[in-house]
Design a protein around this motif. Structure first.
Motif, mmCIF file in Angstrom:
data_model
loop_
_atom_site.group_PDB
_atom_site.id
_atom_site.type_symbol
_atom_site.label_atom_id
_atom_site.label_comp_id
_atom_site.label_asym_id
_atom_site.label_seq_id
_atom_site.Cartn_x
_atom_site.Cartn_y
_atom_site.Cartn_z
ATOM 1 N N PHE A 1 0.980 -1.203 0.090
ATOM 2 C CA PHE A 1 0.111 0.121 -0.103
ATOM 3 C C PHE A 1 0.949 1.097 -0.030
ATOM 4 O O PHE A 1 1.833 1.149 0.996
ATOM 5 C CB PHE A 1 -0.960 0.118 1.404
ATOM 6 N N PHE A 2 0.402 2.157 -0.791
ATOM 7 C CA PHE A 2 1.130 3.501 -0.954
ATOM 8 C C PHE A 2 0.372 4.642 -0.198
ATOM 9 O O PHE A 2 -0.534 4.919 -0.533
ATOM 10 C CB PHE A 2 1.578 3.922 -2.307
ATOM 11 N N LEU B 1 3.985 10.127 7.049
ATOM 12 C CA LEU B 1 3.580 10.586 8.216
ATOM 13 C C LEU B 1 2.446 9.849 9.028
ATOM 14 O O LEU B 1 2.481 9.317 10.216
ATOM 15 C CB LEU B 1 3.349 11.934 8.321
ATOM 16 N N LEU B 2 1.376 9.443 8.009
ATOM 17 C CA LEU B 2 0.473 8.430 8.673
ATOM 18 C C LEU B 2 0.716 7.271 9.029
ATOM 19 O O LEU B 2 0.411 6.581 9.892
ATOM 20 C CB LEU B 2 -0.771 8.480 7.676
ATOM 21 N N MET B 3 1.717 6.827 8.044
ATOM 22 C CA MET B 3 2.101 5.350 8.476
ATOM 23 C C MET B 3 2.954 5.131 9.371
ATOM 24 O O MET B 3 2.925 4.191 10.337
ATOM 25 C CB MET B 3 2.897 4.949 6.997
#
Length: 121
Positions: free
Chosen positions: A79-80, A84-86
């Motif tokens: 998934f791309f 920052l969210l990851m």
């Protein structure tokens, strides 16, 4: 008894265990430093110190369970997403694995024992 410890606690590779132990130690340091700065200090919370040590030592096995389940569910998909969210999701999952290590790690230890016992025979 020695074989049981070797098949369970020795079931992870040393490099994986040390890497996860370092990350788990960061959570323990954070929580203990916050507790040390509280009005009652760290000496008023011996249970917290013991729990932080236990969770830190069991964190690699908890993380092993989490990564195994996620790996099984997600398969080989990639998934791309926003970095920052990851990173925030990763820190959250690490904190959850550390917090619940005392409950989740026995599942990983039981699996490692079963896996290495099956491999030996």
């Amino acid at each position: 008894m020695r074989q049981i410890f070797a098949k369970t606690f020795g079931g992870l590779t040393p490099s994986y265990y040390m890497r996860q132990l370092i990350f788990g130690s960061l959570f323990a340091i954070l929580i203990l430093s916050v507790a040390a700065n509280s009005p009652s200090g760290l000496m008023g919370k011996p249970g917290l110190i013991v729990m932080a040590i236990v969770c830190t030592l069991l964190y690699p096995y908890s993380r092993f369970v989490y990564e195994s389940v996620v790996g099984y569910v997600m398969g080989g998909n990639v998934f791309f997403v926003n970095a920052l969210l990851m990173l925030m999701v990763k820190v959250f999952t690490m904190a959850m694995c550390w917090s619940f290590a005392i409950f989740v790690a026995p599942v990983g230890l039981a699996y490692l024992y079963w896996h290495h016992s099956r491999q030996a025979s």
